[in-house]
Design a protein around this motif. Structure first.
Motif, PDB file in Angstrom:
ATOM      1  N   TYR A 155     144.562  27.028  19.378  1.00  0.00           N
ATOM      2  CA  TYR A 155     145.480  26.145  18.657  1.00  0.00           C
ATOM      3  C   TYR A 155     144.948  25.773  17.279  1.00  0.00           C
ATOM      4  N   ALA A 162     152.805  23.392  15.091  1.00  0.00           N
ATOM      5  CA  ALA A 162     153.600  22.791  16.168  1.00  0.00           C
ATOM      6  C   ALA A 162     154.775  22.040  15.551  1.00  0.00           C
ATOM      7  N   LEU A 195     152.974  20.280  22.927  1.00  0.00           N
ATOM      8  CA  LEU A 195     152.207  21.280  22.186  1.00  0.00           C
ATOM      9  C   LEU A 195     151.640  20.671  20.908  1.00  0.00           C
ATOM     10  N   GLY A 196     152.415  19.835  20.241  1.00  0.00           N
ATOM     11  CA  GLY A 196     151.926  19.155  19.045  1.00  0.00           C
ATOM     12  C   GLY A 196     150.723  18.278  19.339  1.00  0.00           C
TER      13      GLY A 196
END
Length: 129
Positions: free
Chosen positions: A68, A83, A118-119
Motif C-alpha cells: 500500500y 485510495a 482501504l483508505g
C-alpha cells in the motif's frame, strides 16, 4: 465477520523487479520469500539493489504481498496507493439518500465502506514507513 489483517513492513534490497504499468510493479526483495505487488498513485521508482521498504498485507487468495505504501531509501522516493476515501463516503451517502432503491443499498454502501477501509489501511501503511 472477516478476520482483521495486520499490516506488515518488509525491508530489503531489490533483487528483481518487473514492470506491470507505470504505476504498478512486482518486486522481490533479497532474503524475503514473497512476491510484492505494488500499485502507487505516481510512477514507481525502483531499480535492482535499491533499499526499499514496503508496507502492506498478504492477499489470502493469490498469496501475493499487496503493498500500500513504499519508500525507496536509495533514491529518496516515497509512494502510496491512491485510495479513494472521498468516493467511498459519497457512495455511502448516495446509498442512504436513495434508500428507496435496492441497487444503491446493496452495491454502493458496501463499496463505500470498502473504499474507506482501504483508505485507512493506506494511511496506516504510510505511518509505518
Amino acid at each position: 465477520m472477516e478476520k482483521t489483517k495486520l499490516l506488515q513492513r518488509l525491508e530489503g534490497k531489490v533483487e528483481q523487479y518487473r514492470s506491470i504499468t507505470k504505476r504498478s510493479v512486482q518486486i522481490e526483495l533479497q532474503g524475503i520469500q514473497k512476491l510484492i505487488e505494488l500499485t502507487v498513485s505516481e510512477p514507481w521508482v525502483v531499480k535492482r539493489n535499491d533499499l526499499v521498504t514496503v508496507v502492506g498485507e498478504t492477499d489470502p487468495k493469490s498469496g501475493k504481498f499487496i503493498g500500500y505504501a513504499y519508500k525507496n531509501s536509495s533514491k529518496g522516493v516515497f509512494g502510496k496507493y491512491d485510495a479513494k476515501v472521498g468516493v467511498g463516503a459519497i457512495f455511502i451517502v448516495a446509498g442512504l439518500f436513495f434508500c428507496w432503491a435496492i441497487f444503491p443499498l446493496f452495491i454502493h454502501i458496501p463499496a463505500g465502506f470498502k473504499a474507506i477501509a482501504l483508505g485507512k489501511k493506506v494511511n496506516n501503511a504510510v505511518a509505518m514507513l
